[in-house]
Design a protein around this motif. Sequence first.
Motif, PDB file in Angstrom:
ATOM      1  N   GLN A 160     -45.802 -73.278  -6.577  1.00  0.00           N
ATOM      2  CA  GLN A 160     -45.287 -72.161  -7.375  1.00  0.00           C
ATOM      3  C   GLN A 160     -44.606 -72.684  -8.630  1.00  0.00           C
ATOM      4  O   GLN A 160     -44.031 -73.767  -8.619  1.00  0.00           O
ATOM      5  N   LEU A 161     -44.652 -71.871  -9.650  1.00  0.00           N
ATOM      6  CA  LEU A 161     -43.955 -72.188 -10.899  1.00  0.00           C
ATOM      7  C   LEU A 161     -42.450 -72.257 -10.612  1.00  0.00           C
ATOM      8  O   LEU A 161     -41.950 -71.443  -9.831  1.00  0.00           O
ATOM      9  N   GLU A 162     -41.738 -73.197 -11.228  1.00  0.00           N
ATOM     10  CA  GLU A 162     -40.303 -73.256 -10.941  1.00  0.00           C
ATOM     11  C   GLU A 162     -39.584 -72.015 -11.499  1.00  0.00           C
ATOM     12  O   GLU A 162     -40.006 -71.451 -12.525  1.00  0.00           O
ATOM     13  N   ALA A 163     -38.527 -71.615 -10.798  1.00  0.00           N
ATOM     14  CA  ALA A 163     -37.875 -70.326 -11.075  1.00  0.00           C
ATOM     15  C   ALA A 163     -37.469 -70.177 -12.542  1.00  0.00           C
ATOM     16  O   ALA A 163     -37.632 -69.105 -13.129  1.00  0.00           O
ATOM     17  N   GLU A 185     -46.227 -65.794 -17.118  1.00  0.00           N
ATOM     18  CA  GLU A 185     -47.166 -66.788 -16.606  1.00  0.00           C
ATOM     19  C   GLU A 185     -47.361 -66.604 -15.092  1.00  0.00           C
ATOM     20  O   GLU A 185     -46.410 -66.208 -14.397  1.00  0.00           O
ATOM     21  N   GLU A 186     -48.558 -66.934 -14.589  1.00  0.00           N
ATOM     22  CA  GLU A 186     -48.819 -66.745 -13.153  1.00  0.00           C
ATOM     23  C   GLU A 186     -47.883 -67.619 -12.315  1.00  0.00           C
ATOM     24  O   GLU A 186     -47.707 -68.808 -12.586  1.00  0.00           O
ATOM     25  N   PRO A 208     -48.122 -56.626 -11.922  1.00  0.00           N
ATOM     26  CA  PRO A 208     -47.841 -57.383 -13.149  1.00  0.00           C
ATOM     27  C   PRO A 208     -48.706 -58.638 -13.311  1.00  0.00           C
ATOM     28  O   PRO A 208     -49.238 -59.167 -12.330  1.00  0.00           O
ATOM     29  N   ARG A 209     -48.808 -59.080 -14.551  1.00  0.00           N
ATOM     30  CA  ARG A 209     -49.648 -60.244 -14.889  1.00  0.00           C
ATOM     31  C   ARG A 209     -49.227 -61.519 -14.192  1.00  0.00           C
ATOM     32  O   ARG A 209     -50.054 -62.404 -13.972  1.00  0.00           O
ATOM     33  N   TYR A 210     -47.949 -61.657 -13.898  1.00  0.00           N
ATOM     34  CA  TYR A 210     -47.511 -62.908 -13.275  1.00  0.00           C
ATOM     35  C   TYR A 210     -48.045 -63.030 -11.847  1.00  0.00           C
ATOM     36  O   TYR A 210     -47.958 -64.084 -11.238  1.00  0.00           O
TER      37      TYR A 210
END
Length: 546
Positions: free
Chosen positions: A457-460, A468-469, A172-174
């Motif tokens: 890391q992006l927050e949950a 988004e990645e 997947p893109r993320y």
Amino acid sequence: MSGRKPYAITLDVGSSLANHTGSWRDERAVYVDRMPPCNDACPAGENIQAWLYEAEEGGEGYERAWRRLVEDNPFPAIMGRVCYHPCEDACNRGQLDEAVGIHSVERFLGDEAIRQGWQLDAGAEPSGKRVLVVGAGPSGLSAAYHLTRLGHAVTIHEAGPMVGGMMRFGIPRYRLPRDVMEAEVERILALGVELELNRKVTNIAESMRAGGFDAAFLAVGAHIGRRAYVPAGEAERIVDAVSLLEGLEQGEKPLLGRRVAIYGGGNTAMDAARTARRLGARDAVVVYRRTRERMPAHEFEVEEAEEEGVMMRWLQTVKSFEDGRLVLERMELDEDGFPQPTGETEELEADSLVLALGQEADLSLIEDVPGIEVEHGVVQVGSNMMTGHEGVFAGGDMVPAERTVTVGVGHGKKAARHIDAWLRGGAYEHPPRPELATFETLNTWYYSDAPRAEQSQLEAARRTSGFEEVVAGLDEDNALFEARRCLSCGNCFSCDNCYGVCPDNAVIKLGAPGERYEIDLDYCKGCGICVEECPCGAIEMVPEEA
Ligand SMILES: Cc1cc2nc3c(=O)[nH]c(=O)nc-3n(C[C@H](O)[C@H](O)[C@H](O)COP(=O)(O)OP(=O)(O)OC[C@H]3O[C@@H](n4cnc5c(N)ncnc54)[C@H](O)[C@@H]3O)c2cc1C
Ligand code: SF4
Ligand code: SF4
Ligand code: SF4
């Protein structure tokens, strides 16, 4: 102290008065290059130690590092994101504090190359030979890249409407933004590789004849989602994970509902569950028949899925699916670790069931081709990657091996070398492998503590609202720091310790590019102090010649 190695302590140059050694020495010191365990473990065969060494200089060193890296693998930005980095499991630094974040430096170099527009070097003189590559996934693209650089004219026939294979229609893109993947693929095409999309090969022998190809590399992957028989009502929605992910990538809006069950315990199950959450599922529940410890999914993927609210049901199988209810049977592991049914059931409300039970290869293109052997649904190849049909080679997910992007890329490189040799009427011989630079060959006293630079890391909460990645790259300071944590196992990094410590001044500094040091045998007494004090195990004592 060397400019490149802020984390290694070095010694001052010796000042003893040296004497001609005479004939009593029974051992002498020699410089060696050993195989770093990271290099040994990389399925794409990258010379990690060498490119990290270049990157440690920063500035212009990054481009040199990238060029060194792409000699083996044209996809550093992709690898730095999706490779499961077995190199880090093998890294000697892991026994000192924490493994070097090889994948994060690799990603930094890959992203830097895209940002700076660095292009790949052109190939060798044209050989006049033409090779057909079937499938534009990582394995086919890697083979196309290496074959082109070896001077052959390559055409790729790809069944789908876009390049990338499972890098586009699975991952997947993320985890892998498409612009990153496309930038690295574009660079390969710019070398002159011909790409024909929507061109499914139905019979490889016929395609080779019709196109006048001298050899072929098959890399069609494994795309058919394995089904399990689940008694279900007609209205129940059952889809397989790869079709779900592929449909999404082609612009479909899958209707999974608010409660989604995912059946399977591999990485694909994790991606399907995390995707379901992003598509609006309130409940995404993974049902797996064994325990967490026996799950094929990587630990970090299970953790990331759990952080996003994915729930897990271990030791359960799906019995039936009717009226929005899944009947699950509880399993127990027997003494051999195999799950056995218990007869006890429970129910789980679900709007849809996603099957993530593995994939099979569509091998119809070789059905009528003599000599090609298929066992357990995969094509058998020799150590040179050639199938039983002369001139037809194969790699990636369709041959027996671990199914990862990196293994596929490694197969592409290996096959290209063998195809090249075969086209030229010879056989490729791998150079002899140097001895492994084990942890015991290092003198770790010389290396200072340096904690690993972690990626943020992006927050949950933001993760599940879109694609988004999730994992960010390192900035330049952190990438440089991380590169410099490398111990340069088994390969001299010019710290000058041997030069400084030799009591007889027998070490000569050569200074020319690529040349490092030499032992003056007129003065070496065979004391072995240089070997003792070399941080990275790049000197050894050998018996004196008679
Ligand atoms: C959901 C999911 C997530 C994954 N995540 C990761 C990960 O994070 N890291 C990792 O390392 N691996 C991951 N993998 C595995 C990885 O994607 C594969 O191992 C890898 O892509 C295999 O490469 P390949 O080139 O052999 O085949 P593929 O990538 O499958 O490419 C094969 C190509 O051949 C084409 N093709 C098929 N038949 C024909 C034909 N007859 N004629 C012409 N073209 C044809 C297909 O359209 C496709 O483009 C994942 C897989 C899945 C399903
Ligand atoms: S491709 Fe994978 S195994 Fe090889 S260096 Fe990169 S992260 Fe490590
Ligand atoms: S310390 Fe460096 S050379 Fe040694 S195994 Fe780790 S990455 Fe490779
Ligand atoms: S051989 Fe070892 S001690 Fe000598 S300069 Fe190289 S890394 Fe340092």
